[in-house]
Motif scaffolding. Structure first.
Motif, PDB file in Angstrom:
ATOM      1  N   ARG A  44      34.205  13.959  42.303  1.00 30.17           N
ATOM      2  CA  ARG A  44      35.624  14.307  42.264  1.00 30.17           C
ATOM      3  C   ARG A  44      36.499  13.119  42.638  1.00 30.17           C
ATOM      4  NH1 ARG A  44      34.532  19.520  45.920  1.00 30.17           N
ATOM      5  NH2 ARG A  44      33.076  17.949  46.733  1.00 30.17           N
ATOM      6  N   LEU A  45      36.010  12.283  43.542  1.00 30.85           N
ATOM      7  CA  LEU A  45      36.755  11.073  43.874  1.00 30.85           C
ATOM      8  C   LEU A  45      36.781  10.111  42.693  1.00 30.85           C
ATOM      9  CD1 LEU A  45      35.565  10.378  47.534  1.00 30.85           C
ATOM     10  CD2 LEU A  45      37.670  11.481  46.776  1.00 30.85           C
ATOM     11  N   LEU A  46      35.678  10.049  41.965  1.00 30.07           N
ATOM     12  CA  LEU A  46      35.641   9.194  40.781  1.00 30.07           C
ATOM     13  C   LEU A  46      36.615   9.691  39.714  1.00 30.07           C
ATOM     14  CD1 LEU A  46      31.783   8.602  40.421  1.00 30.07           C
ATOM     15  CD2 LEU A  46      33.489   7.056  41.382  1.00 30.07           C
ATOM     16  N   VAL A  47      36.723  11.016  39.579  1.00 24.06           N
ATOM     17  CA  VAL A  47      37.676  11.581  38.622  1.00 24.06           C
ATOM     18  C   VAL A  47      39.107  11.243  39.044  1.00 24.06           C
ATOM     19  CG1 VAL A  47      38.599  13.718  37.658  1.00 24.06           C
ATOM     20  CG2 VAL A  47      36.126  13.422  37.896  1.00 24.06           C
ATOM     21  N   LEU A  48      39.398  11.374  40.335  1.00 23.37           N
ATOM     22  CA  LEU A  48      40.734  11.038  40.823  1.00 23.37           C
ATOM     23  C   LEU A  48      41.043   9.556  40.615  1.00 23.37           C
ATOM     24  CD1 LEU A  48      40.881  13.072  44.166  1.00 23.37           C
ATOM     25  CD2 LEU A  48      42.061  13.571  42.022  1.00 23.37           C
ATOM     26  N   ALA A  49      40.043   8.710  40.860  1.00 24.45           N
ATOM     27  CA  ALA A  49      40.254   7.279  40.632  1.00 24.45           C
ATOM     28  C   ALA A  49      40.528   6.999  39.157  1.00 24.45           C
ATOM     29  CB  ALA A  49      39.031   6.492  41.112  1.00 24.45           C
ATOM     30  N   GLY A  50      39.802   7.685  38.267  1.00 28.65           N
ATOM     31  CA  GLY A  50      40.041   7.515  36.839  1.00 28.65           C
ATOM     32  C   GLY A  50      41.435   7.983  36.436  1.00 28.65           C
ATOM     33  N   LEU A  51      41.889   9.110  37.014  1.00 28.71           N
ATOM     34  CA  LEU A  51      43.237   9.591  36.718  1.00 28.71           C
ATOM     35  C   LEU A  51      44.298   8.602  37.195  1.00 28.71           C
ATOM     36  CD1 LEU A  51      42.914  13.387  37.613  1.00 28.71           C
ATOM     37  CD2 LEU A  51      43.051  12.362  35.337  1.00 28.71           C
ATOM     38  N   LEU A  52      44.067   8.004  38.360  1.00 28.85           N
ATOM     39  CA  LEU A  52      45.023   7.018  38.870  1.00 28.85           C
ATOM     40  C   LEU A  52      45.069   5.789  37.971  1.00 28.85           C
ATOM     41  CD1 LEU A  52      46.991   5.987  40.961  1.00 28.85           C
ATOM     42  CD2 LEU A  52      45.047   5.225  42.349  1.00 28.85           C
ATOM     43  N   ILE A  53      43.911   5.339  37.503  1.00 30.33           N
ATOM     44  CA  ILE A  53      43.881   4.185  36.592  1.00 30.33           C
ATOM     45  C   ILE A  53      44.620   4.508  35.296  1.00 30.33           C
ATOM     46  CG2 ILE A  53      42.360   2.725  35.203  1.00 30.33           C
ATOM     47  CD1 ILE A  53      40.294   2.943  37.451  1.00 30.33           C
ATOM     48  N   GLY A  54      44.400   5.720  34.767  1.00 28.32           N
ATOM     49  CA  GLY A  54      45.097   6.118  33.560  1.00 28.32           C
ATOM     50  C   GLY A  54      46.604   6.206  33.757  1.00 28.32           C
ATOM     51  N   ALA A  55      47.029   6.786  34.895  1.00 27.82           N
ATOM     52  CA  ALA A  55      48.462   6.879  35.182  1.00 27.82           C
ATOM     53  C   ALA A  55      49.071   5.496  35.353  1.00 27.82           C
ATOM     54  CB  ALA A  55      48.689   7.728  36.432  1.00 27.82           C
ATOM     55  N   ALA A  56      48.343   4.591  36.009  1.00 26.13           N
ATOM     56  CA  ALA A  56      48.842   3.229  36.201  1.00 26.13           C
ATOM     57  C   ALA A  56      48.956   2.487  34.874  1.00 26.13           C
ATOM     58  CB  ALA A  56      47.917   2.473  37.156  1.00 26.13           C
ATOM     59  N   ALA A  57      47.975   2.667  33.996  1.00 31.68           N
ATOM     60  CA  ALA A  57      48.030   2.020  32.685  1.00 31.68           C
ATOM     61  C   ALA A  57      49.214   2.534  31.864  1.00 31.68           C
ATOM     62  CB  ALA A  57      46.718   2.253  31.932  1.00 31.68           C
ATOM     63  N   SER A  58      49.458   3.852  31.935  1.00 32.65           N
ATOM     64  CA  SER A  58      50.600   4.406  31.209  1.00 32.65           C
ATOM     65  C   SER A  58      51.912   3.888  31.774  1.00 32.65           C
ATOM     66  CB  SER A  58      50.572   5.940  31.289  1.00 32.65           C
ATOM     67  OG  SER A  58      49.397   6.450  30.694  1.00 32.65           O
ATOM     68  N   PHE A  59      51.980   3.791  33.097  1.00 31.81           N
ATOM     69  CA  PHE A  59      53.208   3.308  33.734  1.00 31.81           C
ATOM     70  C   PHE A  59      53.506   1.861  33.324  1.00 31.81           C
ATOM     71  CE2 PHE A  59      55.460   1.217  37.208  1.00 31.81           C
ATOM     72  CZ  PHE A  59      56.527   2.078  37.414  1.00 31.81           C
ATOM     73  N   ILE A  60      52.477   1.050  33.231  1.00 33.26           N
ATOM     74  CA  ILE A  60      52.673  -0.366  32.898  1.00 33.26           C
ATOM     75  C   ILE A  60      52.975  -0.550  31.411  1.00 33.26           C
ATOM     76  CG2 ILE A  60      51.489  -2.584  32.684  1.00 33.26           C
ATOM     77  CD1 ILE A  60      52.350  -2.123  35.492  1.00 33.26           C
ATOM     78  N   SER A  61      52.241   0.143  30.546  1.00 33.12           N
ATOM     79  CA  SER A  61      52.291  -0.167  29.107  1.00 33.12           C
ATOM     80  C   SER A  61      53.274   0.661  28.310  1.00 33.12           C
ATOM     81  CB  SER A  61      50.892   0.006  28.513  1.00 33.12           C
ATOM     82  OG  SER A  61      50.447   1.349  28.674  1.00 33.12           O
ATOM     83  N   TRP A  62      53.675   1.825  28.790  1.00 35.54           N
ATOM     84  CA  TRP A  62      54.515   2.724  28.009  1.00 35.54           C
ATOM     85  C   TRP A  62      55.894   2.086  27.755  1.00 35.54           C
ATOM     86  CZ3 TRP A  62      54.095   8.662  28.700  1.00 35.54           C
ATOM     87  CH2 TRP A  62      54.809   9.297  27.683  1.00 35.54           C
ATOM     88  N   GLY A  63      56.202   1.868  26.479  1.00 34.27           N
ATOM     89  CA  GLY A  63      57.501   1.327  26.110  1.00 34.27           C
ATOM     90  C   GLY A  63      57.728  -0.107  26.540  1.00 34.27           C
TER      91      GLY A  63
END
Length: 333
Positions: free
Chosen positions: A20-39
């Motif tokens: 579950r911690l690995l899933v949370l870490a993956g979600l954070l990486i995905g959210a961070a990538a979207s925050f950086i790259s979106w638009g």
């Protein structure tokens, strides 16, 4: 002796990393990538370096603040043995707003602009940390380690500080009050890099220290008498944890401003997700969930909805509703 035994057991047998911690870490990486790259605007076939740098600084600030608040709230609930309390009940946010009001009243708007960077961060964090340590050490000595009485006194002091801040704001002219009003909620738009490095350093050191002592925190959660009967130096550990709580809340509040109910929101989610009282799971889960909430929420506000509203206002509203729900359901421990 029991404390030594706990350390030996921890060294001999380490539990595997929870999925579950690995899933949370993956979600954070995905959210961070979207925050950086979106638009992200591109120029000459490459992303804009200036915009990329601004987003990276804001992203680091979001993760740092989320981690600090998540860790501090878990520790405070462990010491108080209460699932609805957060460190903000001790008046950290009230002290911060009172400081902003005093600075505006005494030095004017020009001085506030000069103290908005690293110097302001050091001043705010230093004053809050010193005030918290004086409160913790003074009250615990007089109450013989009674954490509940210390919390009650902290609530009274928080009300007094908020009253003084409101009184000073009544005396301000409209332009000065508008400046103070912007500090009432956390703002992630302009984070000073020097302040961010200092806050990240404090948060990283606190995280490493806590993870190495997760087994002792599990024993401390049993209560003062049970922990002391098992050989844990509870009074010493209690003071160390209160110092860490003061440091984490001070640097996060000084960095972006007060955000009271985020800790309650993420710790409740962490308990529901992990279904465990082990701090080796709760500490990283709370930090990851807090970072995900801030990064994903800021992405939603800025990129998708194109809104300029403060994310902290929505978090405070949701956290307040959760607080009322927990009270109605009686989930205090």
């Amino acid at each position: 002796m029991a404390e030594v035994a706990l350390w030996r057991m921890k060294g001999r047998r380490r539990a595997p990393l929870d999925r579950r911690l690995l899933v949370l870490a993956g979600l954070l990486i995905g959210a961070a990538a979207s925050f950086i790259s979106w638009g992200l605007p591109w120029s000459d076939g490459a992303p804009s370096a200036y915009i990329l740098q601004l987003r990276a600084t804001k992203l680091a600030g979001l993760i740092c603040v989320g981690t600090a608040i998540g860790l501090a709230t878990v520790l405070f609930q462990t010491l108080s043995n209460n699932r609805i309390l957060t460190p903000s009940i001790m008046g950290f946010d009230a002290l911060f707003l009172l400081m902003q009001s005093v600075l505006v009243m005494m030095f004017g708007l020009a001085s506030m602009a000069q103290l908005s960077g690293f110097a302001g961060f050091l001043l705010n964090a230093g004053v809050m940390m010193v005030a918290a340590l004086v409160l913790f050490t003074g009250l615990l000595r007089r109450t013989r380690g009674d954490i509940q009485l210390m919390i009650l006194v902290g609530v009274v002091i928080a009300v007094l500080l908020r009253t003084l801040a409101v009184f000073l704001q009544r005396l301000m002219d409209p332009s000065a009050f508008a400046v103070v009003q912007t500090r009432m909620f956390a703002q992630f738009g302009s984070i000073d890099r020097g302040a961010l490095l200092a806050a990240a350093g404090v948060t990283l050191l606190a995280t490493l220290w806590l993870l190495r002592r997760a087994a002792l925190l599990d024993v401390a959660a049993l209560g003062r008498d049970q922990a002391r009967s098992l050989g844990v130096r509870y009074d010493r550990l209690q003071m160390q944890l209160l110092c860490i709580i003061a440091a984490l809340v001070s640097v996060s509040t000084a960095l972006v401003g007060p955000i009271a109910f985020l800790g309650l929101l993420v710790t409740s989610l962490a308990h529901s997700l992990m279904q465990s009282h082990r701090h080796a799971l709760l500490l990283p889960a709370s930090a990851l969930i807090a970072a995900i909430v801030l990064v994903a929420g800021q992405t939603l506000f800025e990129r998708l909805l194109q809104l300029q509203s403060s994310l902290a206002i929505v978090i405070e509203f949701c956290g307040g509703l959760l607080f009322i729900l927990l009270l109605m359901r009686g989930k205090l421990r």
